[in-house]
Design a protein around this motif. Structure first.
Motif, mmCIF file in Angstrom:
data_model
loop_
_atom_site.group_PDB
_atom_site.id
_atom_site.type_symbol
_atom_site.label_atom_id
_atom_site.label_comp_id
_atom_site.label_asym_id
_atom_site.label_seq_id
_atom_site.Cartn_x
_atom_site.Cartn_y
_atom_site.Cartn_z
ATOM 1 N N THR A 1 31.405 29.399 46.168
ATOM 2 C CA THR A 1 31.769 30.804 45.957
ATOM 3 C C THR A 1 31.109 31.374 44.707
ATOM 4 O O THR A 1 30.863 32.576 44.631
ATOM 5 N N SER B 1 41.679 35.131 52.242
ATOM 6 C CA SER B 1 40.877 34.144 51.520
ATOM 7 C C SER B 1 41.682 32.874 51.352
ATOM 8 O O SER B 1 42.919 32.883 51.418
ATOM 9 N N ASP C 1 39.273 24.060 53.262
ATOM 10 C CA ASP C 1 39.428 25.515 53.173
ATOM 11 C C ASP C 1 39.064 26.195 54.480
ATOM 12 O O ASP C 1 39.696 27.179 54.872
ATOM 13 N N CYS D 1 41.799 29.535 48.615
ATOM 14 C CA CYS D 1 41.310 28.945 47.372
ATOM 15 C C CYS D 1 40.447 29.967 46.618
ATOM 16 O O CYS D 1 40.848 31.126 46.469
ATOM 17 N N THR D 2 39.281 29.580 46.159
ATOM 18 C CA THR D 2 38.444 30.480 45.366
ATOM 19 C C THR D 2 37.704 31.513 46.212
ATOM 20 O O THR D 2 36.916 32.296 45.681
ATOM 21 N N GLY D 3 37.982 31.554 47.498
ATOM 22 C CA GLY D 3 37.503 32.676 48.297
ATOM 23 C C GLY D 3 38.030 33.995 47.768
ATOM 24 O O GLY D 3 37.411 35.049 47.956
ATOM 25 N N GLY E 1 37.025 28.893 50.103
ATOM 26 C CA GLY E 1 36.550 28.701 48.745
ATOM 27 C C GLY E 1 35.691 27.453 48.601
ATOM 28 O O GLY E 1 35.113 26.952 49.560
ATOM 29 N N THR F 1 44.844 31.967 43.872
ATOM 30 C CA THR F 1 43.636 31.177 44.052
ATOM 31 C C THR F 1 43.943 29.746 43.638
ATOM 32 O O THR F 1 45.105 29.403 43.357
#
Length: 199
Positions: A79, A104, A16, A106-108, A75, A125
């Motif tokens: 996070t 962002s 990421d 991914c899960t960012g 992410g 995401t």
């Protein structure tokens, strides 16, 4: 020269942050040390322990990093802790309006949602976290079918390797498709720039 700041934190997903770091750094190198200055940013001084035990020492802290033109929030499982750290969320809220672009990976995007930056915007995401993103920002249009989303200044990438696609897209947006293609060729990365949803 645009300043790129990549946020690092414990349990950040390695690709990421490493994918975007590679894209912007290679672009800079191929341009003769022009176009981008890339900084890694830790929440505090010292070592960050990324996913699967990789240890990284960020160049800056939240307090010392220059105001970024591009802010990248990666992410990873870490996070989830950031969602409960008001100081980090406030730092993002304060920096974002002065950034040319906020992105962002991914899960960012969960962090951007919690910070209030995805209201009314398309977003994506990691595929396992679509529902969590919807819960954090009900007004966002969550896209499950794209590598990244783009709404003016705010962009989000899908899981992990999608951050490379997003970063190459940003290079193309800022410095032209030929520059991004040159970077992708050097990285031996198959890039088509057709995976995004734009508004």
């Amino acid at each position: 020269m645009r300043t790129v700041a990549i946020l690092l934190f414990d349990d950040v997903e390695v690709l990421d942050f490493a994918g975007p770091f590679e894209v912007f750094s290679v672009t800079r190198e191929l341009a003769g040390d022009q176009l981008f200055t890339v900084h890694t940013v830790g929440l505090n001084p010292g070592t960050v322990r990324a996913r699967n035990g990789l240890k990284v020492v960020p160049e800056h802290t939240l307090e010392s990093v220059p105001q970024p033109d591009l802010l990248i929030v990666p992410g990873g499982y870490g996070t989830r802790a950031l969602l409960h750290q008001p100081g980090v969320l406030d730092w993002i809220r304060r920096k974002a309006p002065k950034c040319e672009l906020v992105a962002s990976v991914c899960t960012g995007s969960l962090v951007l949602a919690k910070a209030g930056l995805l209201a009314g915007l398309p977003a994506t995401t990691h595929y396992e976290c679509f529902d969590q993103l919807r819960a954090l920002e009900p007004t966002a249009t969550v896209r499950e079918d794209v590598r990244f989303t783009e709404a003016d200044r705010v962009l989000t990438a899908a899981g992990i390797s999608a951050g490379i696609d997003l970063s190459l897209h940003l290079v193309a947006r800022l410095h032209g498709v030929a520059t991004a293609q040159k970077t992708a060729a050097y990285m031996e990365y198959h890039w088509t720039n057709d995976g995004g949803a734009r508004r």
